[in-house]
Design an enzyme around this catalytic site. Structure first.
Site, PDB file in Angstrom:
ATOM      1  N   ALA A  65       0.939  -1.009  -0.173  1.00  0.00           N
ATOM      2  CA  ALA A  65       0.006   0.217   0.173  1.00  0.00           C
ATOM      3  C   ALA A  65       0.680   1.066   0.001  1.00  0.00           C
ATOM      4  CB  ALA A  65      -0.512  -0.439   1.426  1.00  0.00           C
ATOM      5  N   GLY A 109       0.964  -5.416   0.937  1.00  0.00           N
ATOM      6  CA  GLY A 109      -0.306  -5.482   0.401  1.00  0.00           C
ATOM      7  C   GLY A 109       0.056  -6.141  -1.097  1.00  0.00           C
ATOM      8  N   GLU A 112      -0.108  -9.914  -0.379  1.00  0.00           N
ATOM      9  CA  GLU A 112      -1.626 -10.355  -0.049  1.00  0.00           C
ATOM     10  C   GLU A 112      -2.542 -10.010  -1.602  1.00  0.00           C
ATOM     11  OE1 GLU A 112      -1.821  -6.538   2.782  1.00  0.00           O
ATOM     12  OE2 GLU A 112      -2.077  -8.030   4.296  1.00  0.00           O
ATOM     13  N   GLU A 132       4.940  -4.483   7.531  1.00  0.00           N
ATOM     14  CA  GLU A 132       4.071  -3.504   7.938  1.00  0.00           C
ATOM     15  C   GLU A 132       4.063  -3.617   9.461  1.00  0.00           C
ATOM     16  OE1 GLU A 132       2.526  -6.435   5.918  1.00  0.00           O
ATOM     17  OE2 GLU A 132       0.752  -5.476   5.101  1.00  0.00           O
TER      18      GLU A 132
HETATM   19  N1  CAA Z   1       4.318   3.652  -0.757  1.00  0.00           N
HETATM   20  C1  CAA Z   1       5.034   4.358  -0.971  1.00  0.00           C
HETATM   21  N2  CAA Z   1       6.078   4.968  -1.389  1.00  0.00           N
HETATM   22  C2  CAA Z   1       6.787   3.843  -1.439  1.00  0.00           C
HETATM   23  C3  CAA Z   1       6.623   2.275  -1.100  1.00  0.00           C
HETATM   24  C4  CAA Z   1       5.527   2.352  -0.496  1.00  0.00           C
HETATM   25  N3  CAA Z   1       4.763   0.614  -0.443  1.00  0.00           N
HETATM   26  N4  CAA Z   1       7.462   1.870  -1.453  1.00  0.00           N
HETATM   27  C5  CAA Z   1       8.887   1.996  -1.727  1.00  0.00           C
HETATM   28  N5  CAA Z   1       8.380   3.524  -2.431  1.00  0.00           N
HETATM   29  C6  CAA Z   1       8.627   5.153  -2.759  1.00  0.00           C
HETATM   30  C7  CAA Z   1      10.463   5.672  -2.290  1.00  0.00           C
HETATM   31  O1  CAA Z   1       9.378   6.229  -0.880  1.00  0.00           O
HETATM   32  C8  CAA Z   1      10.519   6.321  -2.629  1.00  0.00           C
HETATM   33  O2  CAA Z   1      10.656   7.247  -3.017  1.00  0.00           O
HETATM   34  P1  CAA Z   1      11.289   8.619  -3.486  1.00  0.00           P
HETATM   35  O3  CAA Z   1      12.415   8.035  -4.159  1.00  0.00           O
HETATM   36  O4  CAA Z   1       9.978   9.721  -3.556  1.00  0.00           O
HETATM   37  O5  CAA Z   1      11.748   8.754  -1.863  1.00  0.00           O
HETATM   38  C9  CAA Z   1      10.994   4.594  -3.860  1.00  0.00           C
HETATM   39  O6  CAA Z   1       9.701   4.015  -3.640  1.00  0.00           O
HETATM   40  C10 CAA Z   1      12.027   4.143  -4.249  1.00  0.00           C
HETATM   41  O7  CAA Z   1      11.956   3.005  -3.093  1.00  0.00           O
HETATM   42  P2  CAA Z   1      13.092   3.174  -1.698  1.00  0.00           P
HETATM   43  O8  CAA Z   1      14.309   4.772  -1.813  1.00  0.00           O
HETATM   44  O9  CAA Z   1      13.232   2.894  -0.505  1.00  0.00           O
HETATM   45  O10 CAA Z   1      14.121   1.748  -2.835  1.00  0.00           O
HETATM   46  P3  CAA Z   1      14.680   0.174  -1.954  1.00  0.00           P
HETATM   47  O11 CAA Z   1      15.194  -0.182  -3.002  1.00  0.00           O
HETATM   48  O12 CAA Z   1      16.217   1.550  -0.871  1.00  0.00           O
HETATM   49  O13 CAA Z   1      13.972  -0.402  -1.364  1.00  0.00           O
HETATM   50  C11 CAA Z   1      11.795  -1.809  -0.713  1.00  0.00           C
HETATM   51  C12 CAA Z   1      12.649  -0.502  -1.897  1.00  0.00           C
HETATM   52  C13 CAA Z   1      12.609  -2.480   0.407  1.00  0.00           C
HETATM   53  C14 CAA Z   1      10.653  -1.534  -1.522  1.00  0.00           C
HETATM   54  C15 CAA Z   1      11.299  -0.123   0.689  1.00  0.00           C
HETATM   55  O14 CAA Z   1      10.992   0.789  -0.529  1.00  0.00           O
HETATM   56  C16 CAA Z   1      10.798  -0.279   1.437  1.00  0.00           C
HETATM   57  O15 CAA Z   1      10.361  -0.989   2.034  1.00  0.00           O
HETATM   58  N6  CAA Z   1       8.713  -0.041   1.189  1.00  0.00           N
HETATM   59  C17 CAA Z   1       7.922  -0.073   2.151  1.00  0.00           C
HETATM   60  C18 CAA Z   1       7.654  -0.850   2.430  1.00  0.00           C
HETATM   61  C19 CAA Z   1       6.384  -1.495   3.568  1.00  0.00           C
HETATM   62  O16 CAA Z   1       5.739  -1.238   3.877  1.00  0.00           O
HETATM   63  N7  CAA Z   1       5.438  -2.003   2.423  1.00  0.00           N
HETATM   64  C20 CAA Z   1       4.327  -1.975   3.565  1.00  0.00           C
HETATM   65  C21 CAA Z   1       2.739  -1.119   2.900  1.00  0.00           C
HETATM   66  S1  CAA Z   1       1.544  -0.897   4.296  1.00  0.00           S
HETATM   67  C22 CAA Z   1       1.146  -2.465   3.759  1.00  0.00           C
HETATM   68  O17 CAA Z   1       1.140  -2.708   2.810  1.00  0.00           O
HETATM   69  C23 CAA Z   1      -0.758  -2.762   4.743  1.00  0.00           C
HETATM   70  C24 CAA Z   1      -1.207  -3.286   3.549  1.00  0.00           C
HETATM   71  O18 CAA Z   1      -1.138  -4.686   3.892  1.00  0.00           O
HETATM   72  C25 CAA Z   1      -2.601  -3.864   2.851  1.00  0.00           C
END
Ligand code: CAA
Length: 258
Positions: A65, A109, A112, A132
């Site tokens: 998400a 998500g 999921e 998460e």
């Molecule tokens: N939401 C919004 N933006 C996201 C994102 C997310 N889930 N995942 C990555 N991005 C964005 C980053 O913010 C970044 O944007 P900027 O360049 O503007 O800063 C861009 O994508 C590239 O990401 P990273 O610089 O972080 O890239 P990385 O290679 O260092 O890491 C990653 C990649 C491991 C996927 C890391 O981005 C990460 O941990 N993302 C979040 C993953 C997460 O927590 N997902 C769960 C979300 S909650 C959910 O899904 C709830 C549910 O059950 C419905």
């Protein structure tokens, strides 16, 4: 139809949806979710489409998400908007088979979403996780239920409580994906599986999918009764006659979905 956050295409009997927010690792924004629901609805109505492939990019199927959108949401807003519930509902009850072509990050998500598909083909580079917990919440799109059913209580607990990611080979060993292939061929392999499914009777495929999904909702006795009723029902289809006649006439069946 033109979309901003997904790409949609059709090749023969296969409909493909590609998540396309490269700047955000294909995070599921409200816009993407709305567009995905719309594309799913279109393919559902299209009688020429028998199987779907849903994919992302080589780098990320989806990082979950969109955290930037969710950050300002209150509990009341989440409840009143239902957040992504319309997507989980649409994809969870989708009548046509969906093959996931997964590469790179398959997180939160994103995982999921993938777990509500029917066959999962992964690139050797795919990484799966429910992170998460690291942002102070928990899975909210079926992850606690579907991951637990796929990999068992203890691995699901470990993944969801620590946020650790697992690689494609481990995911395959645990039964979370069905195939792992080199990164160059994951999409092609998924389309191959989709074409194989599309060559079968759409009526039989639809009922078989429904019966398998019931295994997660019913006890064994109820599930077997449900399966038997669907099996008998298929004897009313033209495809059953075509399939059995083709076998006896030593030719390939031409299924029509009737
Ligand atoms: N939401 C919004 N933006 C996201 C994102 C997310 N889930 N995942 C990555 N991005 C964005 C980053 O913010 C970044 O944007 P900027 O360049 O503007 O800063 C861009 O994508 C590239 O990401 P990273 O610089 O972080 O890239 P990385 O290679 O260092 O890491 C990653 C990649 C491991 C996927 C890391 O981005 C990460 O941990 N993302 C979040 C993953 C997460 O927590 N997902 C769960 C979300 S909650 C959910 O899904 C709830 C549910 O059950 C419905």
């Amino acid at each position: 139809m033109d979309y901003e956050t997904i790409q949609v295409s059709k090749e023969g009997m296969i409909g493909t949806i590609t998540l396309n927010r490269p700047q955000a690792m294909n995070a599921l924004s409200n816009k993407l979710v709305t567009e995905l629901i719309s594309a799913l609805a279109d393919f559902e109505k299209d009688e020429g489409v028998r199987c779907l492939v849903i994919t992302g990019s080589e780098k990320a199927f989806s990082a979950g998400a969109d955290i930037k959108e969710m950050a300002g949401m209150t509990a009341v807003q989440m409840t009143m908007t239902g957040h992504f519930f319309p997507l989980w509902d649409k994809v969870g009850r989708y009548p046509k088979p969906i093959v996931g072509a997964l590469s790179g990050f398959v997180l939160g998500g994103g995982l999921e979403l993938a777990m509500s598909f029917d066959v999962l083909v992964a690139s050797e580079t795919a990484q799966f996780g429910q992170p998460e917990i690291d942002i102070g919440v928990m899975p909210g799109g079926g992850g606690t239920q579907r991951l637990t059913r796929a990999v068992g209580k203890y691995k699901a607990m470990e993944m969801i409580l620590t946020g650790e990611r697992i690689g494609a080979e481990e995911a395959k060993t645990l039964g979370l994906v069905s195939r792992v292939v080199p990164k160059e061929s994951y999409l092609e392999e998924a389309k191959k599986v989709a074409n194989e499914i599309a060559s079968k009777s759409p009526v039989a495929v639809r009922h078989a999918k429904m019966a398998i999904n019931k295994a997660f909702e019913m006890g064994l006795g109820g599930g077997i009764d449900f399966e038997r009723e669907l099996f008998y029902l298929l004897f009313a289809s033209e495809d059953k006659n075509e399939g059995m006649n083709a076998f006896m006439e030593k030719r390939k069946p031409a299924f029509k979905g009737k």
